[in-house]
Design an enzyme around this catalytic site. Structure first.
Site, short mmCIF file in Angstrom:
data_model
loop_
_atom_site.label_atom_id
_atom_site.label_comp_id
_atom_site.label_asym_id
_atom_site.label_seq_id
_atom_site.Cartn_x
_atom_site.Cartn_y
_atom_site.Cartn_z
N LEU A 1 64.12 94.52 80.04
CA LEU A 1 63.70 93.51 80.66
C LEU A 1 62.49 93.67 81.46
CD1 LEU A 1 66.62 91.13 81.58
CD2 LEU A 1 65.17 90.66 79.63
N GLY A 2 62.45 94.98 81.81
CA GLY A 2 61.25 95.30 82.58
C GLY A 2 61.50 96.85 83.37
N SER A 3 60.36 97.44 83.78
CA SER A 3 60.63 98.74 84.32
C SER A 3 59.52 98.70 85.53
CB SER A 3 60.44 99.83 83.25
OG SER A 3 60.59 101.05 84.19
N GLY A 4 60.17 99.26 86.69
CA GLY A 4 59.21 99.07 88.11
C GLY A 4 59.39 100.62 88.67
N PHE B 1 60.97 100.69 91.18
CA PHE B 1 62.32 100.68 92.05
C PHE B 1 63.42 100.81 90.98
CE2 PHE B 1 59.63 97.91 94.57
CZ PHE B 1 59.43 98.67 95.24
N GLY B 2 63.13 100.82 89.47
CA GLY B 2 64.15 101.05 88.48
C GLY B 2 63.96 100.28 87.37
N THR C 1 65.21 97.35 84.33
CA THR C 1 66.02 96.21 84.25
C THR C 1 66.40 95.99 82.74
OG1 THR C 1 65.38 95.10 86.32
CG2 THR C 1 66.64 93.62 84.76
N LYS D 1 70.86 96.24 86.16
CA LYS D 1 69.86 96.90 86.84
C LYS D 1 70.21 98.30 87.36
CE LYS D 1 67.85 92.84 89.31
NZ LYS D 1 67.49 92.33 90.51
N ASP E 1 61.34 89.77 99.41
CA ASP E 1 60.45 89.94 98.39
C ASP E 1 60.18 88.63 97.62
OD1 ASP E 1 58.46 90.89 96.77
OD2 ASP E 1 59.86 92.14 95.56
#
Length: 471
Positions: free
Chosen positions: A15-18, A20-21, A23, A40, A139
């Site tokens: 679902l996504g990567s950033g 902070f980790g 998902t 997560k 956030d």
């Protein structure tokens, strides 16, 4: 893909990567219906024992807070599990089926005051629960506010504290501190940027979202007063003094001059427009009241349902069509398609031809043209053998649509774009996986228009449906 955590949670995709980790979308194999959930995955950069000890303590504290909050409000995703494996941390949470508010709050397309009051009320109501537990989200931004597909309610996601785990570091004396600042530029006030967030820091972020929707401008484009650092915005919005005063107090430079909690801010906002203190929008559409007309089927296109123009003869709107990111790049394609070269660069057995460049793996890459068997063609950007970027799809072989022009992601219309029917109707706004999804404006050929938030071609809060499925 297909990794199974704890012999229970099967990973279906990213679902996504950033920073902070990562998902992931997963399914729970222990339950009969195998419901979807979100996993997560957080990995500390530093694996020293003292760092892992603090990371573990932060993780447990955050999991406890999330569990408590999700049991207090349905607008916070439920926490199903939290566990540690090999010094890495996992949270398993409820999957929110919907879209984030970045799909609705579009630059250049300001919202009405009533609509903004409703939105801010929904955000503040869930934030009241958070602040009553003395928890700061840290956030809040459109990307962390989900519009639930089923009932249209706002769900608050991605609480900031677990992000500290990623930034933990130990100095030469063995002291462990966080090396990162939690928050997002434009939505984060000064005290939070200085690692001293307050409950009123969340109020600042909510106020910025309200001003963003009201002005149609991104926070990075806001002007600041040189003398006191306050945001200058009132001259750029059509807004009553009551709402303007509330928003101004929400985004004060000094945190002591803002509303101190979400309860205070919500009380002030409810006084702006008492009739909107409860949502007046019906997000579930009564199917029997929809008026649809069946039209023809184009080659390779599914059956299409098109809104009868007479439905919109009496509609009124003050919203204008927005300037889309791809408009400047593709303006020439809207009028004339370039002539095809004499010979395609690639020819396939199913009579699909490709004209353009390829990468070192022989995948379509860069600018190109894809022509299908029935004459339909795509002109635009490619990446890794897929349509990705700005492009135009021309429905030459069909009899319903004329073209789609806008953004593509992963070979599908995703993002901002415009769909034009051959009868002159147009939809301009957000798309997701071929469908009209999010903020948008539908303008029939008769000159009227209807704007709002769309879900799979349905205008939420209204009994209007169009078919924009381009499959």
């Amino acid at each position: 893909m297909n990794t199974v955590l704890r012999k229970r949670y099967k990973i279906l995709g990213s679902l996504g990567s950033g920073a902070f980790g990562d998902t992931y979308l997963a399914e729970d194999l222990d339950l009969p219906s195998k419901p979807k959930c979100v996993v997560k995955h957080l990995r500390p950069k530093n694996v020293k024992p003292e760092v892992l000890m603090l990371a573990r303590r932060l993780f447990e504290s955050e999991a406890e807070a999330l569990y408590r909050l999700s049991n207090l409000s349905k607008q916070i995703p439920k926490l199903f599990a939290h566990f540690e494996e090999n010094g890495e941390f996992y949270l398993v949470q409820e999957f929110v089926d919907g879209h984030d508010l970045a799909a609705e709050i579009i630059p250049g397309n300001p919202w009405s005051e009533d609509k903004i009051v409703q939105l801010l009320q929904q955000i503040l109501k869930v934030l009241v629960v958070v602040h009553q537990q003395n928890i700061i989200h840290r956030d809040i931004k459109p990307q962390n506010l989900m519009r639930c597909r089923e009932d249209g309610k706002i769900v608050l996601i991605d609480f900031g504290a677990v992000k500290e785990i990623k930034g933990l570091a130990a100095n030469s004396e063995g002291q462990v501190t966080s090396t990162i600042i939690i928050g997002s530029s434009g939505y984060m006030p000064d005290e939070q940027a200085n690692s001293k967030p307050k409950l009123s820091s969340d109020i600042y972020a909510v106020g910025v979202i309200g001003i963003q929707a009201l002005t149609g401008k991104l926070p990075k484009d806001f002007q600041e007063d040189r003398n006191n650092g306050e945001i200058i915005w009132r001259n750029e919005a059509n807004v009553s003094n009551k709402l303007a005063n509330v928003l101004t107090k929400m985004v004060r430079k000094r945190f002591s001059e803002r509303y101190q909690t979400a309860s205070e801010a919500l009380q002030a906002l409810n006084s702006v427009s008492p009739r909107l203190s409860k949502s007046t929008t019906s997000w579930k559409l009564p199917f029997r009241q929809k008026v649809l007309v069946t039209t023809g089927v184009g080659a390779g296109i599914l059956a299409i349902l098109v809104l009868a123009p007479l439905i919109l003869l009496s509609t009124k709107t003050t919203e204008n069509f927005t300037q889309l990111p791809c408009d400047a790049k593709l303006s020439s394609l809207e009028l004339n398609l370039p002539k095809l070269p004499d010979k395609p660069d690639r020819k396939f057995k199913n009579n699909i031809s490709y004209y353009g460049s390829s990468d070192e793996n022989n995948n379509f890459s860069g600018k190109g043209i894809l022509v299908f068997k029935n004459g339909d063609r795509y002109d635009g950007d490619f990446k890794n053998h897929k349509r990705d970027g700005c492009g135009r799809f021309s429905f030459i072989g069909g009899n319903v649509y004329e073209y789609y022009i806008g953004q593509y992601v992963d070979d599908r219309p995703n993002g901002l774009g415009k769909l034009r029917w051959k009868n002159g109707d147009e939809y301009r706004g957000n798309f997701k996986d071929y469908e009209c999804e999010g903020e948008g404006v539908f303008k029939p050929a008769n000159g009227s228009s209807k704007s709002g938030i769309w879900h799979k071609g349905n205008l939420l809060g209204d009994n209007i449906s169009i078919s924009c499925n381009q499959k």
